[in-house]
Motif scaffolding. Structure first.
Motif: not given
Length: 173
Positions: A80-87
């Protein structure tokens, strides 16, 4: 948060968990669906409309991470929802924060931001950074409510005026 799988969003039938390689296609489809309505509101159109499972998988393989909120009430644990990240230097850069249009305004974006903050703190990072388009006033308000401040304005190639804003949230680590 030591293991995002253990975190509940507080809503019945929803669970927050780490993005896994097997989620890549579903995350890409969610991102495309969440950003589709923005195509008419922003110029240039969002690059997220072209997100692919291969790019999400490459993000994870390169050391990026993220979380998803899945429905535990459905047989397939629909995302239903997502968030990606990187340093990035001194922090985490958040990208592709996406909430299924039918599930917006239920606190899912704030749950994703809280998970990103927990991941940053666990890694000893000092800040969260993201970018959003200038016409998306409700997104800018949401991020401001979550403690982000606007730090710089930028223009996409071919545009003379700013088209997006970089926002940052300092963390007390």
């Amino acid at each position: 948060m030591s293991d995002p799988r253990e975190v509940e969003t507080g809503a019945s039938g929803l669970a927050l968990r780490a993005v896994e390689a097997g989620d890549a296609e579903a995350v890409a489809a969610l991102v495309r669906a969440a950003f589709a309505e923005l195509a008419a509101r922003v110029d240039p159109p969002p690059s997220a409309l072209h997100e692919t499972g291969a790019r999400v998988a490459a993000h994870l393989a390169a050391g990026g991470a993220g979380v998803v909120i899945a429905s535990t009430a459905s047989a397939d644990d629909a995302l239903l929802a997502a968030c990606l990240w990187h340093p990035v230097e001194g922090g985490l850069h958040l990208a592709r924060l996406a909430v299924c249009p039918a599930h917006r305004r239920k606190g899912l974006a704030l749950a994703l931001l809280a998970a990103a903050e927990a991941a940053a703190r666990a890694a000893g990072q000092r800040r969260l950074v993201l970018q959003t388009r200038l016409p998306l006033v409700s997104n800018r308000r949401l991020f401001a409510r979550a403690g982000f401040r606007e730090v710089s304005f930028h223009a996409h190639p071919g545009h003379l005026e700013p088209t997006f804003v970089e926002m940052e949230r300092d963390l007390d680590v």
